[in-house]
Every structure is written in C-alpha cells, then in structure tokens.
Design a protein around this motif. Structure first.
Motif, mmCIF file in Angstrom:
data_model
loop_
_atom_site.group_PDB
_atom_site.id
_atom_site.type_symbol
_atom_site.label_atom_id
_atom_site.label_comp_id
_atom_site.label_asym_id
_atom_site.label_seq_id
_atom_site.Cartn_x
_atom_site.Cartn_y
_atom_site.Cartn_z
ATOM 1 N N ASP A 80 0.038 6.990 -0.535
ATOM 2 C CA ASP A 80 -0.853 5.953 -0.026
ATOM 3 C C ASP A 80 -1.540 5.273 -1.205
ATOM 4 O OD1 ASP A 80 -2.660 4.355 1.249
ATOM 5 O OD2 ASP A 80 -3.709 5.960 2.303
ATOM 6 N N ALA A 81 -1.283 3.980 -1.379
ATOM 7 C CA ALA A 81 -1.853 3.231 -2.504
ATOM 8 C C ALA A 81 -2.940 2.265 -2.053
ATOM 9 C CB ALA A 81 -0.736 2.470 -3.224
ATOM 10 N N THR A 82 -3.539 2.540 -0.923
ATOM 11 C CA THR A 82 -4.536 1.637 -0.341
ATOM 12 C C THR A 82 -5.711 1.369 -1.279
ATOM 13 O OG1 THR A 82 -3.983 2.489 1.853
ATOM 14 C CG2 THR A 82 -6.025 1.252 1.660
ATOM 15 N N LYS A 120 1.868 -1.672 4.357
ATOM 16 C CA LYS A 120 2.546 -0.611 3.623
ATOM 17 C C LYS A 120 3.893 -1.097 3.080
ATOM 18 C CE LYS A 120 0.495 3.246 6.207
ATOM 19 N NZ LYS A 120 0.771 4.387 7.130
ATOM 20 N N ALA A 121 4.328 -2.283 3.532
ATOM 21 C CA ALA A 121 5.604 -2.857 3.121
ATOM 22 C C ALA A 121 5.385 -4.114 2.295
ATOM 23 C CB ALA A 121 6.462 -3.158 4.351
ATOM 24 N N PHE A 122 6.338 -4.417 1.446
ATOM 25 C CA PHE A 122 6.170 -5.471 0.447
ATOM 26 C C PHE A 122 6.014 -6.872 1.024
ATOM 27 C CE2 PHE A 122 7.990 -8.579 -2.578
ATOM 28 C CZ PHE A 122 7.080 -8.421 -3.621
ATOM 29 N N ASN A 137 0.800 -1.226 0.000
ATOM 30 C CA ASN A 137 0.000 0.000 0.000
ATOM 31 C C ASN A 137 0.839 1.284 0.000
ATOM 32 O OD1 ASN A 137 -2.351 -1.496 -0.032
ATOM 33 N ND2 ASN A 137 -2.605 -1.463 2.192
ATOM 34 N N THR A 138 2.085 1.169 -0.452
ATOM 35 C CA THR A 138 2.936 2.342 -0.609
ATOM 36 C C THR A 138 3.364 2.440 -2.062
ATOM 37 O OG1 THR A 138 3.804 2.089 1.643
ATOM 38 C CG2 THR A 138 5.024 3.530 0.144
#
Length: 220
Positions: free
Chosen positions: A92-94, A140-142, A85-86
């Motif tokens: 913010d790519a939520t 937020k992390a891969f 989501n980053t």
C-alpha cells in the motif's frame, strides 16, 4: 536629472525581470531527488556511489532552471514512489504516492510531473481509463490514479502550466496509458529517449539530455 532617469530605468528593468522569473515545482521519484533538496524523511537516490551525478547542479531540473533563468519553488520528489497507490510487492503506497503529495508544491508557475517509472518497475496494476468519481480502489491502478492526479493538480494550481515527463525504456502499457490520459486533460507529455543511465538512473550525460529534451519540447 539624467542620472536620476537612468537609475529609475534600471530599477524598472530590475522589477520587470523579477516579475518575469518563473517558479518551478517538481513532483517526482528518485530521478528528481538529491540529498537535502527534498522534504525531510523522503528517500533520495542522488548522490549514489553507483552513479556519477554527485552535485545538485548536475540534476536535470537544476540544469533546466538555470538554462531558463527560472527559480525552484518546491522539489517534492521521493525515491521509489509510484503515481498509483500500489508500490513494490503490492504494498500500500497511499502515504507516499504522487497522489499523496501533489498538494505540497508551493505556488509554482510551472509544474513537472516526472513519474511512472516505479509503476512500471513495480508491475503496479494498470486498471481501466476512468476520468471522474475515483474510489480508493480505483487509485490503486495506474490509469485512474494518473487521471485523478492530473485533475487534482489542475484544480489546486489553476494558473500553473503542467507538463508530464515520461521516462525512456518503460513497458508499453505505461507509455500508452500516459499518452491517453495526458491527451484527455490537455497536459503536454514529454517522452524521453536515449537517456544514458547508471544503476538504472540518469548519469551526468543522461541529466543533460533530459534538460535538452525539455528545452526542445517546451521552447524558451
């Protein structure tokens, strides 16, 4: 009587063939887009004046589906999207990440998850390996986001066979993380190699190579 028997046999064969036709869904980024083939409002890359892929029939997934005799269920691909989501610039790519779209794949027999490219290019956080109880911050992390995604897909589509596809020429942190998480969930990871690209995206030749590598990895 013979004609009736022949007709019944043909009908049975047709029904059997229909029953065996597998439906394929794709959860992807720009590499799997094509104008008009993705949900409205999604950003496609193809066709693009800096790339020789101009027809949907030239895409890796169209080539694969045709070669295997399958049919497309859903292509949920959105250009520029990350698994986590980053996104680019730390945005913010939520709302458009892979984790935001996994429920929109219809009723497939086969699912291809073709992502990680933008996580690499955007320098998204890698994070730690975590296989349960993910928080909003975790995703937020891969690494935790990929784990969460694969679990959610397996729960949502318990009868589907899931394959992950990994682009070539990505940074090793993304490669190794993908290997580790996919191995944990017993999801086959198809690592691409020698993919010809134009403007950072597969060309006609690159698309053919992706298709060929999938067939070699999965078999017919």
């Amino acid at each position: 009587m013979k004609k009736i028997f022949t007709l019944v046999a043909l009908m049975a064969m047709t029904l059997l063939a229909s029953a065996q036709t597998k439906k394929v869904s794709i959860l992807g980024d720009s590499y799997s887009t094509f104008q008009g083939m993705n949900p409205e409002g999604y950003a496609p890359f193809y066709p693009n004046d800096k790339n020789d892929v101009t027809k949907v029939e030239q895409t890796w997934w169209s080539l694969y589906i045709k070669a295997m005799g399958y049919e497309l269920e859903k292509n949920n691909s959105w250009g520029g999207t990350t698994i986590c989501n980053t996104g680019y610039g730390g945005m913010d790519a939520t709302k458009n990440s892979f984790n935001a779209r996994y429920e929109l794949l219809g009723n497939p027999d086969i699912i291809f998850v073709f992502g990680g490219t933008n996580d690499a290019w955007a320098q998204s956080p890698i994070g730690e390996y975590k296989y349960a109880d993910w928080t909003k911050d975790d995703c937020k992390a891969f690494r935790p986001a990929l784990a969460c995604l694969l679990v959610n897909i397996q729960k949502k589509y318990p009868k589907a066979k899931v394959y992950a596809i990994l682009n070539s020429e990505l940074r090793e942190e993304i490669n190794e993380s993908s290997r580790e998480v996919c191995k944990h969930y017993n999801v086959p990871l198809i690592e691409l190699h020698d993919i010809e690209k134009q403007n950072g995206h597969p060309s006609i030749s690159g698309m053919k190579s992706i298709c060929e590598q999938l067939i070699k990895a999965i078999g017919k």
